[in-house]
Design a protein around this motif. Structure first.
Motif, short mmCIF file in Angstrom:
data_model
loop_
_atom_site.label_atom_id
_atom_site.label_comp_id
_atom_site.label_asym_id
_atom_site.label_seq_id
_atom_site.Cartn_x
_atom_site.Cartn_y
_atom_site.Cartn_z
N UNK A 246 0.87 -1.18 0.00
CA UNK A 246 0.00 0.00 0.00
C UNK A 246 0.91 1.23 0.00
N UNK A 247 0.38 2.32 -0.49
CA UNK A 247 1.18 3.54 -0.62
C UNK A 247 0.51 4.68 0.13
N UNK A 287 -10.20 3.22 -0.21
CA UNK A 287 -10.68 2.74 -1.50
C UNK A 287 -9.50 2.56 -2.45
N UNK A 288 -8.47 3.41 -2.32
CA UNK A 288 -7.26 3.25 -3.12
C UNK A 288 -6.59 1.90 -2.87
N UNK A 289 -6.63 1.42 -1.62
CA UNK A 289 -6.06 0.10 -1.32
C UNK A 289 -6.87 -1.00 -1.98
N UNK A 290 -8.19 -0.84 -2.01
CA UNK A 290 -9.03 -1.82 -2.71
C UNK A 290 -8.70 -1.82 -4.20
N UNK A 291 -8.48 -0.63 -4.76
CA UNK A 291 -8.15 -0.54 -6.19
C UNK A 291 -6.82 -1.22 -6.49
N UNK A 304 -7.71 -3.63 -15.99
CA UNK A 304 -7.40 -2.36 -15.32
C UNK A 304 -8.70 -1.61 -15.10
N UNK A 305 -9.01 -1.33 -13.86
CA UNK A 305 -10.25 -0.60 -13.57
C UNK A 305 -10.00 0.43 -12.49
N UNK A 306 -10.83 1.46 -12.47
CA UNK A 306 -10.72 2.50 -11.45
C UNK A 306 -11.98 2.49 -10.60
N UNK A 307 -11.79 2.52 -9.30
CA UNK A 307 -12.93 2.62 -8.39
C UNK A 307 -13.31 4.08 -8.19
N UNK A 328 -19.84 1.13 -8.43
CA UNK A 328 -18.77 1.77 -7.67
C UNK A 328 -17.49 1.91 -8.51
N UNK A 329 -17.64 1.81 -9.84
CA UNK A 329 -16.52 2.06 -10.73
C UNK A 329 -16.52 3.52 -11.17
#
Length: 462
Positions: A246-247, A287-291, A304-307, A328-329
């Protein structure tokens, strides 16, 4: 069909003798590119090392930077509308930007295969990026189960194709099943360390070794555990694998509990992590961690998808559990791309022959899916060792790979003539491969044996 297409090319970078470029010369290349109008360097947040240059373009960002090793330069282009525009942008960027800058630094890039002269690149050539340092640290937790010689610089091209959301999973399932066919047709790295190797693709060998011997990579590399009934199942399976990283503010963290999955992190809401320097922190799941947890590294394909980051973690999990992932995309899922991976860059015409072939399959996906229905996941997995060793001479589902390729070629040609996503004539280079039963690996072996390593290196230079 006129879809958005982004292209990423990974290019082994060599000096005048064909040896892997050193770090100083690659850094000089980035400095030279940064002096072009609109470009600036960027650095890895963990190490502070310059690892590439970027330029903002109308449809996104053009990025020229390091891949796994600093002697591999990756050119990633923003999406373009349709085949012709994507092809033109790739040629223009290569000819007007990258190749002149490389030439000025006495460097060149190879068109296909791996570094044919530099043996066992290993850690000494690893890019100074926190992401890959963490990757290597995970691999080295299992001594003897990581072949550093399987990870030299490789030429490869990856196409990011804007696929309608309803087609994403059928496309993904079909291409996963077709992996042995793609690897036989496009095998590209049978010469390494100036010698012929017994594998059609060293890169795929590396993935296979790591997946089979290291639990952390088992569900990320080679093949998934199953094909998918829908996007929600795909996402849930991705979240059931261990957190890779994670970042936060550019700093990379890995979980203290190495088996922690994204799903467990999300359910708990927080977990203990450690940064690159060993400092511990409690981090909240975002949500970034889920992505980032949705990224697989399978050989043939990934999504490749963006939440939608205006949603909460709980809302994303609830929507996926209820079978409504599209809700939720980001942008209603219109920013979802299928990435077809690890194809050989090869000659310029052949590179875009692959893109035309894939677009033809996508425009005829029902027929493609029907053709490869006998290729179960277990069958495709079992066929890979044969393909690795024998290329076109391998068999799958009781028939030679070449026979399947002829039928797949017909499906692609029909799709192009009907949908006109690309001119059907673009398929000719791959048709020639099919007729001659050759691939870049066989070309490289033939050249090495007939003309020697010097001639091979010169033929591979772009």
């Amino acid at each position: 069909m006129n879809v958005r297409i982004g292209i990423e090319s990974e290019l082994p970078t060599v000096d005048a003798q064909g040896m892997a470029a050193d770090e100083r010369s690659v850094q000089a290349l980035f400095g030279r590119l940064a002096r072009q109008e609109g470009f600036s360097t960027y650095s890895d947040a963990t190490s502070g090392t310059v690892v590439g240059v970027r330029s903002r373009r109308g449809s996104g960002t053009l990025d020229v930077g390091n891949d796994y090793g600093f002697c591999t330069v990756e050119m990633a282009l923003p999406p373009e509308e349709g085949f012709a525009a994507a092809k033109s942008a790739w040629h223009h960027t290569l000819d007007s930007l990258l190749l002149p800058a490389l030439g000025a630094e006495a460097l060149s890039v190879l068109a296909h295969g791996c570094q044919p002269r530099t043996e066992t690149l290993g850690r000494a050539y690893l890019a100074d990026k926190g992401h890959y340092q963490f990757w290597l640290a995970q691999a080295e937790r299992f001594p003897g189960h990581y072949a550093s010689d399987a990870w030299p610089g490789f030429a490869a091209v990856q196409f990011n194709i804007d696929v309608p959301l309803s087609d994403v999973i059928p496309v993904c399932n079909t291409l996963i099943s077709m992996t042995p066919l793609l690897c036989a047709w496009g095998a590209n790295s049978a010469v390494f360390g100036e010698r012929v190797q017994p594998w059609q693709s060293l890169r795929m060998r590396g993935y296979q070794e790591l997946a089979e011997s290291n639990p952390f990579f088992a569900d990320r590399l080679l093949f998934p555990r199953r094909l998918y009934s829908g996007l929600a199942q795909y996402m849930q399976d991705a979240w059931a694998t261990p957190v890779f990283e994670v970042t936060r503010a550019g700093m990379i963290y890995r979980p203290m509990a190495v088996e922690l999955t994204t799903a467990e992190f999300a359910a708990a809401g927080e977990a203990e992590f450690v940064d690159f320097h060993g400092a511990k922190r409690t981090l909240q799941c975002t949500v970034g961690d889920l992505a980032s947890g949705l990224v697989f590294y399978w050989p043939a394909v990934r999504v490749r998808m963006r939440l939608d980051e205006t949603c909460s973690v709980a809302e994303v999990l609830a929507a996926v559990a209820a079978g409504r992932p599209e809700s939720v995309l980001h942008n209603g899922g219109r920013d979802t791309f299928v990435e077809v991976r690890h194809l050989p860059t090869m000659s310029r015409p052949e590179t875009f022959s692959w893109l035309a072939m894939i677009l033809g399959w996508l425009d005829n996906i029902e027929q493609c899916e029907k053709l490869f229905r006998p290729w179960t996941l277990a069958l495709s997995r079992a066929a890979m060792p044969q393909v690795q060793a024998h290329g076109w001479d391998a068999e799958a589902a009781g028939a030679p790979i070449g026979q399947w390729a002829q039928q797949a070629f017909a499906v692609a040609e029909e799709g192009l003539r009907r949908g006109k996503a690309a001119p059907a004539e673009e398929l000719e280079p791959l048709a020639r491969r099919l007729r001659d039963r050759t691939n870049p690996a066989t070309d490289a072996v033939a050249c090495l044996r007939a003309e020697g390593i010097e001639a091979l290196v010169e033929k591979l230079r772009m």
